[in-house]
Every structure is written in C-alpha cells, then in structure tokens.
Scaffold this motif. Structure first.
Motif, short mmCIF file in Angstrom:
data_model
loop_
_atom_site.label_atom_id
_atom_site.label_comp_id
_atom_site.label_asym_id
_atom_site.label_seq_id
_atom_site.Cartn_x
_atom_site.Cartn_y
_atom_site.Cartn_z
N ALA A 233 0.84 -1.21 0.00
CA ALA A 233 0.00 0.00 0.00
C ALA A 233 0.87 1.26 0.00
O ALA A 233 1.84 1.35 0.77
CB ALA A 233 -0.92 0.00 1.21
N PRO A 234 0.53 2.26 -0.84
CA PRO A 234 1.31 3.50 -0.88
C PRO A 234 0.82 4.55 0.12
O PRO A 234 1.32 5.68 0.13
CB PRO A 234 1.09 3.98 -2.32
CG PRO A 234 -0.31 3.53 -2.62
CD PRO A 234 -0.50 2.22 -1.90
N SER A 235 -0.19 4.19 0.91
CA SER A 235 -0.74 5.13 1.89
C SER A 235 -1.30 4.35 3.08
O SER A 235 -1.58 3.15 2.97
CB SER A 235 -1.85 5.99 1.26
OG SER A 235 -2.93 5.17 0.83
N VAL A 236 -1.44 5.04 4.22
CA VAL A 236 -2.00 4.42 5.42
C VAL A 236 -2.98 5.39 6.06
O VAL A 236 -2.83 6.61 5.97
CB VAL A 236 -0.91 4.04 6.44
CG1 VAL A 236 -0.06 2.88 5.93
CG2 VAL A 236 -0.03 5.23 6.80
N SER A 237 -4.00 4.83 6.71
CA SER A 237 -5.00 5.62 7.43
C SER A 237 -4.50 5.85 8.85
O SER A 237 -4.24 4.89 9.58
CB SER A 237 -6.34 4.89 7.44
OG SER A 237 -7.27 5.57 8.27
N VAL A 238 -4.33 7.11 9.26
CA VAL A 238 -3.79 7.44 10.57
C VAL A 238 -4.82 8.24 11.36
O VAL A 238 -5.40 9.20 10.85
CB VAL A 238 -2.48 8.24 10.45
CG1 VAL A 238 -1.90 8.55 11.84
CG2 VAL A 238 -1.46 7.48 9.61
N THR A 239 -5.05 7.85 12.61
CA THR A 239 -6.04 8.52 13.47
C THR A 239 -5.40 9.73 14.16
O THR A 239 -4.22 10.01 14.00
CB THR A 239 -6.55 7.55 14.54
OG1 THR A 239 -5.45 7.20 15.41
CG2 THR A 239 -7.12 6.28 13.92
N GLY A 240 -6.23 10.40 14.98
CA GLY A 240 -5.71 11.47 15.82
C GLY A 240 -5.95 12.84 15.23
O GLY A 240 -6.83 13.04 14.38
N SER A 241 -5.13 13.80 15.67
CA SER A 241 -5.27 15.19 15.23
C SER A 241 -3.89 15.75 14.92
O SER A 241 -2.86 15.12 15.17
CB SER A 241 -5.94 16.02 16.32
OG SER A 241 -5.16 16.00 17.51
N GLY A 242 -3.87 16.96 14.39
CA GLY A 242 -2.61 17.59 14.02
C GLY A 242 -2.27 17.35 12.56
O GLY A 242 -3.00 16.66 11.84
#
Length: 206
Positions: free
Chosen positions: A110-119
């Motif tokens: 995968a060339p991208s990942v889903s990341v949680t959180g803020s900022g």
C-alpha cells in the motif's frame, strides 16, 4: 541478540549526535542496458534499507565519550541491533505529536495508510508503524495531511498491519546493525577530551 535503544533512559540519550548525522536510503536495483539502443531498464529487487551515519561530536569530555563508547561496544559489532531515530528530524515539521494508530488495516504494497488522531504531518516527516523488530516499518510522509487522514508514504508498506497498530510520531525509530568495525576514539592533545568518530549502520529486520 539484544536491542540497544536510543529511546531507553538507561543510555541517557538526551545524548546529542554530532553535525552531519542522519538517515539515508539504500535501494537495491538491477540495471539492464540495451546494446542496440543504449536504453536502460531499472528493476527494484528486495526491500530498500535505511542507512544511518552517526557522526559523534568532534570533541567530547571523557564522561560523554564513555557513554557513546558503552553504547557502541554493547552492539558487539553486527550481533546486536540499534533502535534509533533520525537525530536530524526527531519530531514532525507538522503539529502532530505523540502516538497515533492505524484507522484501518494496511495491506502489503500500500502507498498510503490511514492514521487517526489530530494535528498535521508534512512531507519529509517520519512515521513508525509498529514498534518491534521484524514487525515495524519506518516510512516518510510524501504529502501534507491533517489527521485523521489517509497519509501518502514512501516506501510502500512492507508488511501487513492491522487496524489499531501503533503509529509513532515522536522520535520514530527503525532497527540497525553496525555496518563496519567499532570506531576508535583518539585523544585530543593537551586535554582529557576524546575525539569523536563516524559510525555507519544499515537497517535490519531480523
């Protein structure tokens, strides 16, 4: 085999690496050149591996030099592993801080990942997915994103990671083995200081 970590308070790595220290990337490629047209074809083989050049300060007192020597001696050449972050980029240029998690599973390639959180994260920021030797990967952000978001990364995902996997934003690490011999620490004439050394490392997944 043991892991010696820059993140371990035992080693007081508030220690500062010298100017010029930082991470690089070693790609493994096969280049084929046409004898007729002179064109070249480049094919990637194996995983790209990070390299780490550690330049220690040019002059150190015996206490500081002793701390670095203790760390390097503990590696026993290429036997043990060094868990290290990039001393030139320990925190994101964006505003994200602390740990995050994957918001969805990440498939191999995968060339991208889903990341949680803020900022925010910005191009050139590091992320560490997973935290243990052989089950983590250091990646670089290639496009700005405001979390939570799908973050574009390079290189692509090596391993499959499940949703909820830890994503380190502060001082993200990868694991290295020493690529050369133990450096020598020479004295500085007329002082009790020791002269710093340069050490080369290459990433290891085992």
């Amino acid at each position: 085999m043991a892991v010696i970590s820059f993140r371990d308070a035992t080693y007081n790595l508030g220690l500062l690496a010298g100017d010029g220290s930082g991470f690089g990337l070693r790609n493994h490629e096969i280049v084929s050149t046409s004898t007729v047209a002179g064109t070249a074809q480049v094919r990637a083989v194996g995983l790209p591996l990070y390299t780490f050049k550690l330049d220690l300060p040019r002059q150190m007192d015996q206490f500081r030099a002793g701390q670095w020597r203790g760390i390097l001696m503990s590696l026993r050449g290429g036997v043990n592993r060094l868990e290290a972050y990039d001393p030139a980029h320990q925190f994101p240029a964006g505003t994200a801080r602390g740990d995050r998690t994957l918001g969805a599973s990440a498939a191999k390639g995968a060339p991208s990942v889903s990341v949680t959180g803020s900022g925010t994260v910005l191009p050139g920021d590091w992320l560490q997915i997973g935290t243990t030797l052989g089950a983590s990967q250091l990646v670089m952000v290639t496009a700005a994103a405001t979390l939570p978001a799908t973050v574009q990364i390079t290189p692509p995902v090596f391993f499959a990671f499940g949703a909820g996997a830890r994503v380190r934003v502060d001082r993200p690490c990868t694991f290295f083995r020493m690529a050369g011999k133990m450096p020598e620490f020479g004295g500085v004439g007329g002082t009790t200081n020791l002269y710093g050394a340069s050490v080369e490392f290459v990433e290891s997944f085992t």
